[in-house]
Design a protein around this motif. Structure first.
Motif, mmCIF file in Angstrom:
data_model
loop_
_atom_site.group_PDB
_atom_site.id
_atom_site.type_symbol
_atom_site.label_atom_id
_atom_site.label_comp_id
_atom_site.label_asym_id
_atom_site.label_seq_id
_atom_site.Cartn_x
_atom_site.Cartn_y
_atom_site.Cartn_z
ATOM 1 N N VAL A 106 0.629 -1.302 -0.078
ATOM 2 C CA VAL A 106 -0.154 0.050 -0.093
ATOM 3 C C VAL A 106 0.799 1.222 0.224
ATOM 4 O O VAL A 106 0.807 2.102 -0.619
ATOM 5 C CB VAL A 106 -1.004 -0.042 1.222
ATOM 6 N N LEU A 107 2.245 1.254 0.761
ATOM 7 C CA LEU A 107 2.899 2.542 0.819
ATOM 8 C C LEU A 107 3.445 2.748 -0.376
ATOM 9 O O LEU A 107 3.615 3.535 -0.925
ATOM 10 C CB LEU A 107 3.966 2.203 2.190
ATOM 11 N N ILE A 108 3.920 1.781 -1.104
ATOM 12 C CA ILE A 108 4.721 1.602 -2.416
ATOM 13 C C ILE A 108 3.639 2.459 -3.330
ATOM 14 O O ILE A 108 3.983 3.139 -4.168
ATOM 15 C CB ILE A 108 5.187 0.421 -2.671
ATOM 16 N N LEU A 109 2.505 1.851 -3.579
ATOM 17 C CA LEU A 109 1.396 2.249 -4.618
ATOM 18 C C LEU A 109 1.179 3.803 -4.126
ATOM 19 O O LEU A 109 0.983 4.472 -5.067
ATOM 20 C CB LEU A 109 0.311 1.524 -4.443
ATOM 21 N N SER A 111 3.099 5.929 -2.759
ATOM 22 C CA SER A 111 4.435 6.675 -3.454
ATOM 23 C C SER A 111 4.238 6.795 -4.777
ATOM 24 O O SER A 111 4.882 7.769 -5.523
ATOM 25 C CB SER A 111 5.541 6.156 -2.760
ATOM 26 N N ILE A 112 3.879 5.660 -5.393
ATOM 27 C CA ILE A 112 3.818 5.688 -7.145
ATOM 28 C C ILE A 112 2.901 6.784 -7.456
ATOM 29 O O ILE A 112 2.987 7.440 -8.563
ATOM 30 C CB ILE A 112 3.669 4.341 -7.559
ATOM 31 N N LEU A 113 1.840 6.788 -6.835
ATOM 32 C CA LEU A 113 0.865 7.789 -7.272
ATOM 33 C C LEU A 113 0.973 9.150 -7.047
ATOM 34 O O LEU A 113 0.880 9.900 -7.768
ATOM 35 C CB LEU A 113 -0.685 7.346 -6.358
ATOM 36 N N LEU A 114 1.723 9.183 -5.839
ATOM 37 C CA LEU A 114 2.125 10.571 -5.571
ATOM 38 C C LEU A 114 3.040 11.088 -6.565
ATOM 39 O O LEU A 114 3.519 12.232 -6.907
ATOM 40 C CB LEU A 114 2.649 10.722 -4.092
ATOM 41 N N ALA A 115 4.172 10.190 -7.053
ATOM 42 C CA ALA A 115 5.103 10.676 -7.923
ATOM 43 C C ALA A 115 4.752 10.721 -9.293
ATOM 44 O O ALA A 115 5.295 11.711 -10.087
ATOM 45 C CB ALA A 115 6.187 9.424 -7.960
ATOM 46 N N SER A 116 3.442 10.514 -9.560
ATOM 47 C CA SER A 116 3.068 10.433 -10.882
ATOM 48 C C SER A 116 2.134 11.559 -11.012
ATOM 49 O O SER A 116 1.398 11.650 -11.980
ATOM 50 C CB SER A 116 2.463 9.090 -11.473
ATOM 51 N N MET A 117 1.848 12.274 -9.794
ATOM 52 C CA MET A 117 0.955 13.273 -10.020
ATOM 53 C C MET A 117 1.364 14.495 -10.975
ATOM 54 O O MET A 117 2.399 14.992 -10.848
ATOM 55 C CB MET A 117 0.831 13.817 -8.493
#
Length: 119
Positions: A106-109, A111-117
């Motif tokens: 969950v934490l990795i996903l 972080s991926i969502l926040l990085a692709s914002m």
């Protein structure tokens, strides 16, 4: 391409953060099996598997070997910290592995969502 250097501070920081994360998930596992437990006991469980993970990856050992060693040490630390039966220790170790995997995912996903914002 961004080249990152490994420093002793980064290795120590990674190990400490992983140990804290594993201690939190160990407390969740212990509460699930034993009910109300002292959260300070979980602080004994996280550091050794964290060190095994960091050192094993630094030495480029096979992931299966690192995982097996970490799980064995994890179970031993649960037994030492909570002094329960083998069955309770096995349950805590299994739940700890599952909770750690799910929460890390969950934490990795996130972080991926926040990085692709955008923006």
């Amino acid at each position: 391409m961004l080249l990152q250097t490994v420093t002793p501070v980064s290795v120590l920081g990674t190990t400490v953060l992983l140990a804290l994360f594993l201690s939190v998930t160990a407390h969740i596992a212990a509460r699930n099996v034993l009910g109300d437990v002292d959260p300070r006991r979980a602080l004994y469980i996280g550091p050794l598997p964290a060190v095994i993970s960091v050192v094993g990856n630094a030495l480029e050992l096979p992931a299966g070997l690192i995982l097996l060693a970490a799980l064995l040490v994890d179970g031993t630390m649960f037994w030492w910290s909570y002094e329960r039966s083998r069955r309770a220790v096995a349950a805590m170790t299994l739940i700890h592995a599952v909770v750690t995997t799910l929460l890390a995912g969950v934490l990795i996903l996130i972080s991926i969502l926040l990085a692709s914002m955008p923006g």
